[in-house]
Design a protein around this motif. Structure first.
Motif, PDB file in Angstrom:
ATOM      1  N   GLN A  48       0.812  -1.214   0.000  1.00  0.00           N
ATOM      2  CA  GLN A  48       0.000   0.000   0.000  1.00  0.00           C
ATOM      3  C   GLN A  48       0.846   1.266   0.000  1.00  0.00           C
ATOM      4  OE1 GLN A  48      -2.869   0.349   3.146  1.00  0.00           O
ATOM      5  NE2 GLN A  48      -3.956   2.017   2.159  1.00  0.00           N
ATOM      6  N   ILE A  49       1.937   1.259   0.739  1.00  0.00           N
ATOM      7  CA  ILE A  49       2.747   2.475   0.770  1.00  0.00           C
ATOM      8  C   ILE A  49       3.426   2.712  -0.577  1.00  0.00           C
ATOM      9  CG2 ILE A  49       4.878   1.399   1.654  1.00  0.00           C
ATOM     10  CD1 ILE A  49       5.210   3.993   3.353  1.00  0.00           C
ATOM     11  N   TYR A  50       3.823   1.642  -1.249  1.00  0.00           N
ATOM     12  CA  TYR A  50       4.432   1.809  -2.564  1.00  0.00           C
ATOM     13  C   TYR A  50       3.391   2.244  -3.597  1.00  0.00           C
ATOM     14  CZ  TYR A  50       8.767  -0.164  -0.850  1.00  0.00           C
ATOM     15  OH  TYR A  50       9.936  -0.372  -0.145  1.00  0.00           O
ATOM     16  N   GLU A  51       2.186   1.729  -3.466  1.00  0.00           N
ATOM     17  CA  GLU A  51       1.115   2.165  -4.355  1.00  0.00           C
ATOM     18  C   GLU A  51       0.794   3.637  -4.136  1.00  0.00           C
ATOM     19  OE1 GLU A  51      -1.923  -0.562  -3.338  1.00  0.00           O
ATOM     20  OE2 GLU A  51      -1.100  -2.221  -4.519  1.00  0.00           O
ATOM     21  N   ASP A  72      -2.919   9.444   7.371  1.00  0.00           N
ATOM     22  CA  ASP A  72      -1.766   8.772   7.955  1.00  0.00           C
ATOM     23  C   ASP A  72      -0.878   8.151   6.884  1.00  0.00           C
ATOM     24  OD1 ASP A  72      -3.674   6.929   7.261  1.00  0.00           O
ATOM     25  OD2 ASP A  72      -3.519   5.738   9.099  1.00  0.00           O
ATOM     26  N   MET A  73      -1.488   7.537   5.861  1.00  0.00           N
ATOM     27  CA  MET A  73      -0.711   6.948   4.788  1.00  0.00           C
ATOM     28  C   MET A  73      -0.035   8.026   3.935  1.00  0.00           C
ATOM     29  SD  MET A  73       0.519   4.326   3.356  1.00  0.00           S
ATOM     30  CE  MET A  73      -0.368   3.055   4.255  1.00  0.00           C
ATOM     31  N   ALA A  74      -0.709   9.152   3.761  1.00  0.00           N
ATOM     32  CA  ALA A  74      -0.111  10.253   2.990  1.00  0.00           C
ATOM     33  C   ALA A  74       1.161  10.761   3.662  1.00  0.00           C
ATOM     34  CB  ALA A  74      -1.113  11.392   2.825  1.00  0.00           C
ATOM     35  N   ILE A  75       1.118  10.892   4.978  1.00  0.00           N
ATOM     36  CA  ILE A  75       2.300  11.352   5.716  1.00  0.00           C
ATOM     37  C   ILE A  75       3.435  10.346   5.589  1.00  0.00           C
ATOM     38  CG2 ILE A  75       3.214  11.877   8.008  1.00  0.00           C
ATOM     39  CD1 ILE A  75       0.406  12.957   8.711  1.00  0.00           C
ATOM     40  N   LEU A  76       3.112   9.072   5.731  1.00  0.00           N
ATOM     41  CA  LEU A  76       4.134   8.034   5.590  1.00  0.00           C
ATOM     42  C   LEU A  76       4.698   8.000   4.170  1.00  0.00           C
ATOM     43  CD1 LEU A  76       2.507   5.079   7.583  1.00  0.00           C
ATOM     44  CD2 LEU A  76       4.492   6.446   8.261  1.00  0.00           C
ATOM     45  N   THR A  77       3.848   8.240   3.197  1.00  0.00           N
ATOM     46  CA  THR A  77       4.296   8.251   1.799  1.00  0.00           C
ATOM     47  C   THR A  77       5.316   9.352   1.565  1.00  0.00           C
ATOM     48  OG1 THR A  77       2.193   7.342   1.023  1.00  0.00           O
ATOM     49  CG2 THR A  77       3.544   8.529  -0.590  1.00  0.00           C
ATOM     50  N   ALA A  78       5.004  10.538   2.030  1.00  0.00           N
ATOM     51  CA  ALA A  78       5.953  11.643   1.875  1.00  0.00           C
ATOM     52  C   ALA A  78       7.239  11.366   2.644  1.00  0.00           C
ATOM     53  CB  ALA A  78       5.321  12.947   2.363  1.00  0.00           C
ATOM     54  N   ASP A  79       7.094  10.809   3.835  1.00  0.00           N
ATOM     55  CA  ASP A  79       8.278  10.472   4.626  1.00  0.00           C
ATOM     56  C   ASP A  79       9.149   9.440   3.925  1.00  0.00           C
ATOM     57  OD1 ASP A  79       7.441  12.211   6.552  1.00  0.00           O
ATOM     58  OD2 ASP A  79       6.649  10.686   7.910  1.00  0.00           O
ATOM     59  N   ALA A  80       8.546   8.574   3.136  1.00  0.00           N
ATOM     60  CA  ALA A  80       9.310   7.561   2.414  1.00  0.00           C
ATOM     61  C   ALA A  80       9.974   8.141   1.167  1.00  0.00           C
ATOM     62  CB  ALA A  80       8.399   6.402   2.020  1.00  0.00           C
ATOM     63  N   LEU A  81       9.328   9.125   0.553  1.00  0.00           N
ATOM     64  CA  LEU A  81       9.868   9.717  -0.671  1.00  0.00           C
ATOM     65  C   LEU A  81      11.034  10.664  -0.401  1.00  0.00           C
ATOM     66  CD1 LEU A  81       6.591  10.465  -2.661  1.00  0.00           C
ATOM     67  CD2 LEU A  81       8.399   8.876  -3.323  1.00  0.00           C
ATOM     68  N   PHE A  82      10.955  11.424   0.681  1.00  0.00           N
ATOM     69  CA  PHE A  82      11.990  12.420   0.957  1.00  0.00           C
ATOM     70  C   PHE A  82      13.401  11.829   0.995  1.00  0.00           C
ATOM     71  CE2 PHE A  82       8.837  15.594   2.667  1.00  0.00           C
ATOM     72  CZ  PHE A  82       9.218  16.621   1.817  1.00  0.00           C
ATOM     73  N   PRO A  83      13.640  10.741   1.708  1.00  0.00           N
ATOM     74  CA  PRO A  83      15.021  10.238   1.804  1.00  0.00           C
ATOM     75  C   PRO A  83      15.634   9.835   0.463  1.00  0.00           C
ATOM     76  CG  PRO A  83      13.645   9.254   3.501  1.00  0.00           C
ATOM     77  CD  PRO A  83      12.734   9.957   2.569  1.00  0.00           C
ATOM     78  N   LEU A  84      14.808   9.519  -0.519  1.00  0.00           N
ATOM     79  CA  LEU A  84      15.337   9.102  -1.808  1.00  0.00           C
ATOM     80  C   LEU A  84      16.121  10.219  -2.498  1.00  0.00           C
ATOM     81  CD1 LEU A  84      12.341   7.047  -3.236  1.00  0.00           C
ATOM     82  CD2 LEU A  84      14.414   6.206  -2.146  1.00  0.00           C
TER      83      LEU A  84
END
Length: 332
Positions: free
Chosen positions: A84-87, A162-174
């Motif tokens: 789900q987070i990757y989607e 909540d998923m939107a926040i996690l998604t952004a948090d996952a994208l930033f480090p890249l």
């Protein structure tokens, strides 16, 4: 209009429109130079660049490069566990309405200086990931509360907050390896904070941080990848910052004028909204700011004339940011 902001020592008070002024005396913030704008603004560009730019097809160049970047982004974010987070990441990063301005500018700057497009793609994709992450955060109910983005519902509307926040948090480090300064506490995050909590006269700082530094980073990353010298990096820095802010100032103008297509309606925003250039300074002064930024960006490119037609993509971006002479079919 009272605009007596605090200024650094050595600058004289004047009645000209001031761009990128400081909004606080805190020693922990980056204080950019002011852009002084007069009523009579002219755009300075060389006759050589002007004569050959008319034949340059920016839309074809941009569209072709955009397709290549989309493919690289698709490959960079495969669906893994937890799916789900990757989607959610793919939903925002691969949105069909995305123009890909930061990565396109990065690749164009790299190619200008003789770099290989393929070598620029990893950094270009990282820029787009950070850009997408910033938009996810921007749209959250606790921020700007926007229900749509890039021609589709905002991430939090589809995947919940909540998923939107996690998604952004996952994208930033890249993208942190190349562009951490532009998104941190002295860059976009600072701009968004002041956008939410800042005083009425903070619009210059907001645009400088939220949009100027992302544009600057995009151009400079491309130059660094191609081995640009110090002078060239400085020119790219000035260019990218000016184009980034110019794009948003014009967005403010277009949004204001879209209300019944009447300037009267736009001028009404002066009293109602100080979070845009039109709202803070009015249509006329916002237009002057845009013309001055266009001139500044083109002047910065004058040092690249020795590269011939390779400078045309960057040069054409300036006029596109100001004039919006075309759009892409898919909601761009």
């Amino acid at each position: 209009m009272n605009r007596n902001l605090q200024s650094q020592s050595g600058y004289r008070e004047n009645k000209m429109v001031m761009f990128a002024t400081t909004v606080t005396s805190s020693s922990y913030l980056h204080f950019p130079k002011r852009l002084l704008i007069t009523r009579q603004t002219t755009i300075k560009c060389s006759s050589t660049t002007s004569s050959i730019s008319a034949s340059f097809d920016l839309k074809t160049y941009w569209s072709t490069l955009r397709e290549e970047i989309n493919q690289k982004l698709d490959e960079a974010i495969p669906v893994k566990y937890p799916a789900q987070i990757y989607e959610s990441m793919r939903y925002s990063v691969l949105a069909e309405g995305a123009k890909r301005a930061p990565p396109v500018m990065c690749v164009a700057a790299c190619e200008l200086l003789g770099g290989n497009r393929l070598a620029a793609f990893p950094t270009a994709c990282a820029l787009e990931m950070v850009h997408a992450a910033s938009l996810i955060h921007d749209d959250l109910p606790c921020m700007d509360d926007d229900p749509s983005r890039r021609g589709q519902p905002s991430n939090h509307t589809v995947f919940e907050m909540d998923m939107a926040i996690l998604t952004a948090d996952a994208l930033f480090p890249l993208g942190f390896r190349h562009i951490a300064r532009a998104v941190g506490s002295t860059g976009m995050a600072a701009g968004q904070f002041v956008d939410l909590e800042g005083p009425a006269n903070a619009i210059d700082f907001i645009h400088e941080k939220k949009y100027g530094e992302m544009g600057e980073c995009s151009a400079v990353c491309g130059g660094l990848l191609a081995g640009a010298n110090d002078e060239e990096i400085q020119r790219l820095r000035t260019y990218g910052r000016a184009v980034g802010i110019l794009y948003q100032v014009v967005d403010d103008l277009l949004e204001a004028k879209s209300s019944k297509n009447k300037l009267v309606a736009a001028e009404k925003l002066v009293k109602e909204n100080n979070k845009s250039y039109v709202g803070a300074y009015g249509v006329e002064e916002a237009m002057e700011v845009a013309e001055a930024l266009r001139a500044e960006a083109k002047t910065a490119l004058e040092g690249f004339e020795k590269y011939g037609e390779k400078v045309l993509p960057l040069y054409s971006f300036v006029d596109y940011a100001a004039d919006r002479s075309f759009s892409f079919a898919d909601h761009v």
